[in-house]
Design an enzyme around this catalytic site. Sequence first.
Site, mmCIF file in Angstrom:
data_model
loop_
_atom_site.group_PDB
_atom_site.id
_atom_site.type_symbol
_atom_site.label_atom_id
_atom_site.label_comp_id
_atom_site.label_asym_id
_atom_site.label_seq_id
_atom_site.Cartn_x
_atom_site.Cartn_y
_atom_site.Cartn_z
ATOM 1 N N ASP A 38 22.431 86.221 58.203
ATOM 2 C CA ASP A 38 21.141 85.634 58.087
ATOM 3 C C ASP A 38 20.801 85.221 59.453
ATOM 4 O O ASP A 38 21.387 85.241 60.499
ATOM 5 C CB ASP A 38 21.285 84.247 57.540
ATOM 6 C CG ASP A 38 20.190 83.535 56.739
ATOM 7 O OD1 ASP A 38 20.172 83.770 55.841
ATOM 8 O OD2 ASP A 38 19.589 82.778 57.625
ATOM 9 N N ASP A 66 18.459 88.796 62.979
ATOM 10 C CA ASP A 66 17.114 88.756 62.709
ATOM 11 C C ASP A 66 16.777 90.360 62.170
ATOM 12 O O ASP A 66 16.671 91.301 63.087
ATOM 13 C CB ASP A 66 16.367 88.407 64.054
ATOM 14 C CG ASP A 66 15.038 88.440 64.150
ATOM 15 O OD1 ASP A 66 14.064 88.841 63.088
ATOM 16 O OD2 ASP A 66 14.292 88.038 65.284
ATOM 17 N N VAL A 67 16.084 90.285 61.117
ATOM 18 C CA VAL A 67 15.839 91.552 60.586
ATOM 19 C C VAL A 67 14.786 92.394 61.139
ATOM 20 O O VAL A 67 14.699 93.634 61.109
ATOM 21 C CB VAL A 67 15.444 91.597 58.849
ATOM 22 C CG1 VAL A 67 16.900 90.941 58.340
ATOM 23 C CG2 VAL A 67 14.357 90.721 58.484
ATOM 24 N N ASN A 93 17.738 91.514 51.481
ATOM 25 C CA ASN A 93 17.075 90.441 50.623
ATOM 26 C C ASN A 93 16.354 89.384 51.726
ATOM 27 O O ASN A 93 15.437 88.471 51.025
ATOM 28 C CB ASN A 93 18.199 89.643 50.149
ATOM 29 C CG ASN A 93 17.959 88.282 49.463
ATOM 30 O OD1 ASN A 93 17.352 88.331 48.695
ATOM 31 N ND2 ASN A 93 18.271 87.222 50.468
ATOM 32 N N TYR A 158 1.958 88.412 51.492
ATOM 33 C CA TYR A 158 3.230 88.405 50.698
ATOM 34 C C TYR A 158 3.102 89.667 49.611
ATOM 35 O O TYR A 158 4.099 90.429 49.716
ATOM 36 C CB TYR A 158 3.335 87.286 49.893
ATOM 37 C CG TYR A 158 4.625 87.190 49.426
ATOM 38 C CD1 TYR A 158 5.988 86.828 50.113
ATOM 39 C CD2 TYR A 158 4.945 87.265 47.772
ATOM 40 C CE1 TYR A 158 7.135 86.845 49.268
ATOM 41 C CE2 TYR A 158 6.182 87.210 47.221
ATOM 42 C CZ TYR A 158 7.133 86.993 47.931
ATOM 43 O OH TYR A 158 8.436 87.035 47.447
ATOM 44 N N LYS A 162 5.552 93.043 50.023
ATOM 45 C CA LYS A 162 6.317 93.275 48.838
ATOM 46 C C LYS A 162 5.733 94.596 48.063
ATOM 47 O O LYS A 162 6.654 95.495 47.583
ATOM 48 C CB LYS A 162 6.388 92.182 47.855
ATOM 49 C CG LYS A 162 7.104 90.872 48.321
ATOM 50 C CD LYS A 162 8.455 91.198 48.649
ATOM 51 C CE LYS A 162 9.263 89.725 48.933
ATOM 52 N NZ LYS A 162 10.648 90.061 49.425
ATOM 53 N N THR A 193 14.733 78.766 44.241
ATOM 54 C CA THR A 193 15.350 78.602 45.317
ATOM 55 C C THR A 193 14.417 77.724 46.320
ATOM 56 O O THR A 193 13.361 77.101 45.714
ATOM 57 C CB THR A 193 15.079 80.124 45.841
ATOM 58 O OG1 THR A 193 13.875 80.328 46.019
ATOM 59 C CG2 THR A 193 15.884 81.056 45.128
ATOM 60 N N THR A 196 10.830 78.862 46.583
ATOM 61 C CA THR A 196 9.716 78.432 45.499
ATOM 62 C C THR A 196 9.811 76.741 45.689
ATOM 63 O O THR A 196 8.297 76.339 45.209
ATOM 64 C CB THR A 196 10.677 78.646 44.129
ATOM 65 O OG1 THR A 196 10.729 80.217 43.946
ATOM 66 C CG2 THR A 196 9.739 78.153 42.890
#
Length: 251
Positions: A38, A66-67, A93, A158, A162, A193, A196
């Site tokens: 994470d 850090d992706v 994810n 977004y 996605k 989550t 949301t």
Amino acid sequence: MSGRMSGRIAIVTGAAGGIGRAVCERFLAEGAGVLVTDVDGEAAAALVKQLAGAGLPGRAASRRLDVTAPADWTRAVQLARRRFGYPDTLVNNAGVLAVGGVDAGTEADWDRVVGVNQRGTWLGMRAVMPAMTFAGGGAVVNVASVFALVGSGGAIAYHAAKGAIRAMTATAAVEYASRGVRVNAVCPGTVATAMTDALPDELAGGLVAGTPLGRPAQPEEVAAAVLFLASHEASYITGTALAVDGGYTAR
């Protein structure tokens, strides 16, 4: 539990909460070795401590990741190899959300959302594929969204990110099939989550109202779909985008 991930070695991003945490718990319960990553490294480490006390059969380690940083990915793969062996499972994810339409979104929001969701997913696959192919195959599960499948208005970055994950999933599935790597995506609808919870009430309420099952998913319900696609039970499934949306895209 049946040990459906026994002997498997997984890297899970965005793992400190929500869907990522549920995936880690399920993988460990099914016997996998899991690198919990994470951008909040302390939260990832704290989760590993909690999971260690839960008596799950799998083994876990943590790392800050850090992706969007290629060097972080390199170090994560190296750590997974040292602790468990060559990773054969990747769950991309990690994700962020920004609300803003075509003429209202900011460049900063675009760069952040596309950087984490889209670029981060690509960097993850790029970093892990050599290890997977060396190990003889594996499975990638990319977490996309129902908004990779349908439009909604009001979240252009977004949707773009996605939707790109869905396209990259199909492309990577074709490219790596001959090397024994399956690549699939899950497309959750509204999930209970923190992401949301941060949405404006009218937007979150509209998403639930448009869901035939009439409620948000729980993270564990999405994790069950991730587990299936990662497991050998899905051995003839690749390149798919599985909607886990309570019927949202069926309307």
